[in-house]
Design a protein around this motif. Structure first.
Motif, PDB file in Angstrom:
ATOM      1  N   THR A  29      -9.232  -1.061   1.335  1.00  0.00           N
ATOM      2  CA  THR A  29      -7.825  -1.387   1.112  1.00  0.00           C
ATOM      3  C   THR A  29      -7.650  -2.878   0.868  1.00  0.00           C
ATOM      4  OG1 THR A  29      -7.400  -1.713   3.478  1.00  0.00           O
ATOM      5  CG2 THR A  29      -7.111   0.511   2.608  1.00  0.00           C
TER       6      THR A  29
ATOM      7  N   GLU B 150     -11.912  -2.619   5.065  1.00  0.00           N
ATOM      8  CA  GLU B 150     -10.589  -2.189   5.505  1.00  0.00           C
ATOM      9  C   GLU B 150      -9.620  -3.324   5.791  1.00  0.00           C
ATOM     10  OE1 GLU B 150     -11.026   0.623   8.719  1.00  0.00           O
ATOM     11  OE2 GLU B 150     -11.466   2.230   7.274  1.00  0.00           O
TER      12      GLU B 150
ATOM     13  N   ARG C 154       0.722   5.451   0.239  1.00  0.00           N
ATOM     14  CA  ARG C 154      -0.032   6.663   0.517  1.00  0.00           C
ATOM     15  C   ARG C 154       0.940   7.836   0.463  1.00  0.00           C
ATOM     16  NH1 ARG C 154      -3.330   3.495  -0.445  1.00  0.00           N
ATOM     17  NH2 ARG C 154      -4.853   2.529   0.950  1.00  0.00           N
TER      18      ARG C 154
ATOM     19  N   ARG D 241     -11.801  11.200   8.631  1.00  0.00           N
ATOM     20  CA  ARG D 241     -10.971  10.239   7.887  1.00  0.00           C
ATOM     21  C   ARG D 241     -11.792   9.472   6.873  1.00  0.00           C
ATOM     22  NH1 ARG D 241     -10.134   4.795   8.218  1.00  0.00           N
ATOM     23  NH2 ARG D 241      -8.059   3.995   7.699  1.00  0.00           N
TER      24      ARG D 241
ATOM     25  N   ARG E 176     -11.605   3.580   4.432  1.00  0.00           N
ATOM     26  CA  ARG E 176     -10.679   3.293   3.354  1.00  0.00           C
ATOM     27  C   ARG E 176     -10.841   1.841   2.909  1.00  0.00           C
ATOM     28  NH1 ARG E 176      -7.280   7.253   2.119  1.00  0.00           N
ATOM     29  NH2 ARG E 176      -6.374   5.810   0.616  1.00  0.00           N
TER      30      ARG E 176
ATOM     31  N   LYS F  83       0.849  -1.193   0.000  1.00  0.00           N
ATOM     32  CA  LYS F  83       0.000   0.000   0.000  1.00  0.00           C
ATOM     33  C   LYS F  83       0.885   1.243   0.000  1.00  0.00           C
ATOM     34  CE  LYS F  83      -2.459  -1.210   3.676  1.00  0.00           C
ATOM     35  NZ  LYS F  83      -3.523  -1.189   4.715  1.00  0.00           N
TER      36      LYS F  83
ATOM     37  N   GLY G 299      -2.473   7.503  -3.952  1.00  0.00           N
ATOM     38  CA  GLY G 299      -2.544   6.248  -3.197  1.00  0.00           C
ATOM     39  C   GLY G 299      -2.696   5.089  -4.152  1.00  0.00           C
TER      40      GLY G 299
ATOM     41  N   GLU H  98      -2.951   0.436  -4.273  1.00  0.00           N
ATOM     42  CA  GLU H  98      -3.028  -0.876  -3.626  1.00  0.00           C
ATOM     43  C   GLU H  98      -2.530  -1.927  -4.602  1.00  0.00           C
ATOM     44  OE1 GLU H  98      -4.592  -1.603  -0.578  1.00  0.00           O
ATOM     45  OE2 GLU H  98      -5.075   0.499  -0.160  1.00  0.00           O
TER      46      GLU H  98
ATOM     47  N   ARG I 126      -9.781  11.676   3.567  1.00  0.00           N
ATOM     48  CA  ARG I 126      -8.800  10.709   3.065  1.00  0.00           C
ATOM     49  C   ARG I 126      -9.495   9.444   2.582  1.00  0.00           C
ATOM     50  NH1 ARG I 126      -4.704   9.379   7.490  1.00  0.00           N
ATOM     51  NH2 ARG I 126      -3.851   8.119   5.787  1.00  0.00           N
ATOM     52  N   GLY I 127     -10.647   9.141   3.142  1.00  0.00           N
ATOM     53  CA  GLY I 127     -11.379   7.938   2.773  1.00  0.00           C
ATOM     54  C   GLY I 127     -12.726   8.268   2.167  1.00  0.00           C
TER      55      GLY I 127
ATOM     56  N   HIS J 158      -3.854  14.995   0.591  1.00  0.00           N
ATOM     57  CA  HIS J 158      -3.655  13.745  -0.128  1.00  0.00           C
ATOM     58  C   HIS J 158      -3.174  14.017  -1.555  1.00  0.00           C
ATOM     59  CE1 HIS J 158      -4.339   9.655  -1.547  1.00  0.00           C
ATOM     60  NE2 HIS J 158      -5.051  10.146  -2.544  1.00  0.00           N
TER      61      HIS J 158
END
Length: 637
Positions: free
Chosen positions: A140, A234, A9, A135, A138, A7, A23, A25, A116-117, A20
């Motif tokens: 992920t 998550e 970021r 937040r 997220r 991951k 990002g 994955e 961020r999410g 941000h």
């Protein structure tokens, strides 16, 4: 096989607040980690939202039983012209899904821009279900299922990454839909995803340059259900099967239709290409389609392709060794003739060693793909030959293009791009313009920034320098580039490519250049013909002197007929501009007894179509003077 989650970021500090930037994955095999880590860091440092000043890269082993698989959502595209139309499509799709408060949901979208999410929103009550509303949630631990052999790229594949994320989100318990708009200023597309409608790509949800973007996960259930949803999004590690790489058009009933359309478009744009058969040897005068023509388009600059000594040497080689070589150089395909020509080429160029390739194109592809390891940077002139461009593409190096022969721009890019290993590469003589690379400055910059230097001497060998030895002789310098590449298909009147350099370079290419390793080697006739031509150039420098005089005569004659051009080689460009006009002029000259080729896009930039005259040592001054008059007449018609 053990897999790992990676991951990335990245953020940037603005007024004391992290913003941000990027990002990503990935789920990878161990051998993929190094190259992908480098690519993701490069993405964070060279992003359209600016360079990150904080990058977090997290790698975790995935234990047995932790990974699940989901099928990629089927996709469709809704093509819209404005952001307003795009938002109307979102409302239409939400209504189709039975979500009646679409306008209220969209009104909450601006709340996601600084998160961020994603927002986890109850589709019925519009209650936010995230424990931390600043937040967000997220999603992920996900990637597209792939083979470990997939190529590494630091460019973001918006489409596939979005489908992967949407497919995981929609597979989460209690999620009924997702709405997304990218926060990338250069990417205006967004989507709505749900099990009932799949992934619906909407081509415009904002104006280009707008940094806004975010996503809403629409949820239906209780607070306890929300905990289950968040845990899946998550924590659950997911590979998405059959995730498409791009939003290709749907299949058509006739697979050849796109090809017919392409050819039709090329014809309409005067970019369609055909061949003309020449029935004789490539001499100053040829026969084509029953016509006798003055040839002003051949790369046989010294007229050696019909030289009796060259032909006789090739014939004797066939008598002794046969026609073909029988294998690649590393199996059964090395003859004494290969090694002799390599020694002679190295001596001619003043280097320790040389290695042969089947064509000049394959030489450039082999060199640059072998040197272009992940993390390397290749600095390439914008007018370099297509073989250099393709060699750059085939490796894993980053390619930085600098302005044509502009050493100031090159140094600015060298300063801006850190390269632990890299190459500056340039044509020696540029094949469509006839000008010569600034070799002294290229070598100086390569040493200053600890890079290798490489020049392609395809149109330099036998052409420039007092005795035709090429670009080093042209500048009267003892300084050599690290890599000298050339061809036997032009002044050497044969076929094949070569690379000259230090023993270390040649040893490395012999072991790594795929176009060398996996190609059947050159046949005896080509080898001996090139070697004989090389000795003729050494023994008869007057041929090179005559070629250089002829070029000056031709340029002067063009100027006297109202066409101003210049060249430092045997290539004389006559710029026309319009593709159709260039074709018309070339046909008029053909009808008038001159074989001269129209060069068009993509060989040259659009709007710079030209007649590319190639002068030979065997032309007479009278022929060139008369040809200049005919060219001026054809161009001005």
């Amino acid at each position: 096989m053990t897999l790992y989650s990676m991951k990335m970021r990245a953020s940037r500090n603005e007024n004391g607040k992290p913003v941000h930037v990027s990002g990503a994955e990935k789920i990878l095999a161990q051998k993929e980690i190094h190259d992908n880590a480098s690519a993701l860091i490069e993405r964070a440092l060279c992003h359209s939202k600016g360079s990150a000043d904080f990058i977090n890269l997290k790698i975790e082993e995935i234990r047995p039983g932790e990974l699940s698989y989901v099928e990629a959502l089927p996709f469709t595209t809704r093509d819209v012209k404005t952001a307003e139309e795009g938002r109307a499509v979102i409302l239409e799709l939400l209504d189709k899904l039975g979500i009646k408060n679409g306008r209220e949901i969209l009104s909450r979208f601006s709340e996601t821009y600084d998160m961020r999410g994603a927002m986890l929103l109850n589709a019925d009550t519009l209650e936010r279900m995230e424990p931390d509303t600043e937040r967000g949630i997220r999603a992920t631990y996900m990637d597209a299922e792939h083979s470990p052999e997939r190529s590494v790229c630091n460019d973001k594949n918006h489409f596939q990454e979005a489908i992967v994320l949407a497919s995981k989100v929609i597979s989460a318990p209690h999620i009924i839909a997702e709405i997304c708009m990218s926060d990338d200023p250069d990417y205006v597309t967004g989507y709505v995803a749900a099990e009932a409608i799949g992934y619906v790509r909407i081509t415009k949800l904002k104006e280009k340059g707008c940094p806004d973007g975010g996503r809403i996960f629409l949820f239906r259930g209780s607070s306890e259900d929300a905990k289950e949803t968040i845990k899946y999004l998550e924590k659950q590690k997911v590979l998405v099967k059959n995730a498409p790489l791009s939003p290709c058009s749907p299949k058509v009933s006739d697979p050849w239709e796109a090809i017919r359309k392409d050819i039709s478009q090329r014809k309409a744009a005067n970019l369609y290409r055909t061949t003309r058969v020449i029935d004789t040897a490539q001499t100053a005068h040829v026969r084509s389609e029953g016509k006798q023509l003055l040839l002003l388009a051949s790369n046989s600059y010294l007229g050696l392709s019909d030289e009796p000594r060259v032909k006789e040497a090739a014939i004797e080689a066939v008598r002794e060794y046969g026609v073909g070589s029988g294998g690649s150089r590393l199996t059964t395909g090395t003859l004494p003739l290969h090694e002799k020509l390599e020694r002679d080429l190295a001596a001619f160029k003043g280097t320790e060693a040389a290695i042969l390739f089947n064509t000049g194109y394959m030489a450039n592809v082999g060199i640059l793909s072998a040197l272009g390891k992940s993390g390397a940077v290749i600095f390439s002139d914008e007018l370099n030959h297509a073989s250099i461009i393709d060699g750059c593409r085939l490796g894993h190096a980053r390619t930085v293009v600098y302005k044509h022969n502009d050493m100031k721009d090159l140094e600015e890019k060298l300063k801006a791009v850190s390269a632990p290993f890299g190459v500056i590469v340039s044509d020696a003589v540029f094949s469509m313009d006839g000008d010569v690379a600034n070799l002294p400055e290229i070598i100086s910059l390569s040493k200053k920034y600890n890079l290798l230097s490489m020049v392609d001497e395809a149109h330099a060998t036998g052409v420039i320098g007092k005795t035709g030895h090429g670009i080093v002789e042209y500048y009267g310098s003892n300084a050599h580039p690290d890599i000298l590449m050339g061809t036997m298909s032009k002044s050497l009147a044969s076929e094949g490519g070569f690379v000259c350099g230090d023993n270390l370079l040649i040893e490395y290419l012999r072991n790594t250049a795929r176009s060398f390793i996996f190609s059947t080697s050159l046949g005896p006739a080509a080898l001996v013909a090139a070697d004989e031509a090389l000795h003729i150039i050494e023994d008869e420098p007057e041929r090179v002197a005559q070629l250089q005089r002829n070029t000056k005569v031709f340029i002067k004659a063009l100027a006297e007929n109202g066409i101003t051009t210049e060249s430092s080689s045997a290539i004389v460009p006559i710029i026309i501009g319009d593709e159709g006009a260039a074709l018309k002029a070339a046909q008029a000259l053909y009808d008038d007894g001159i074989f001269l080729t129209a060069i068009r896009y993509p060989t040259v930039a659009k709007g710079t179509a030209r007649l590319r005259a190639a002068i030979m040592a065997t032309h007479t001054e009278a022929e060139l003077t008369a040809a200049a008059q005919k060219i001026a007449k054809a161009v001005k018609q």
